[in-house]
Motif scaffolding. Sequence first.
Motif: not given
Length: 193
Positions: A23-47
């Motif tokens: 793995l490589l762990l890096r700070g947030p980049q503007d291109s990361d917003l889409d994946a976070l948005t998908d998780m927040v709006t669609q993932s069942d893990r948000m429960k």
Amino acid sequence: MKSDRSLHSRVLTSAPVLTTGRLLLRGPQDSDLDALTDMVTQSDRMKHVGGKGTSTEAWRAFISGIGHWQMRDFGFFTITDRNTGETFGRCGLLRHVGWPETELAYHLFDGAEGRGIAYEACVAVRRWAGESLGLGPLASFIAPANARSRALAKRLGAVEEGLHVIDGDQALVHRHLAHDAPLARAQWLEVSQ
């Protein structure tokens, strides 16, 4: 939701880059917003963190994460594959206003679970927190029903300390090993290969 932000990537914080065997762990980049948005709006893990949200709430969480780095000198790292750049989730340190202490927090995006990715990322962040920031044993605040997260904390060697109310929600506090404890050092050797 794909935006024009995904066409470029800018570093948005002064976060260091951490690496493990995979793995490589890096700070947030503007291109990361889409994946976070998908998780927040669609993932069942948000429960486990209040339920699914809106794209506006994802935006606010993303911007808050950037601000966290600016104010605290730590925050969420984006977890990526060292070879392909695939994004798996986020792992890092949080200390929101009113929280009793700094938390080692983690969440994976759909499809990344079951491969030891969160474990490997947590081991790297725990080591960095101790060696670079001088932080002692960290805590994770986990919803009682979040069995997967609790199992990960146990695998990391964390000990459950009890049920507390944190930010208005019940959470089991798990106390992690110090970064230089023998098991923590062994785990680092395991994931750094």
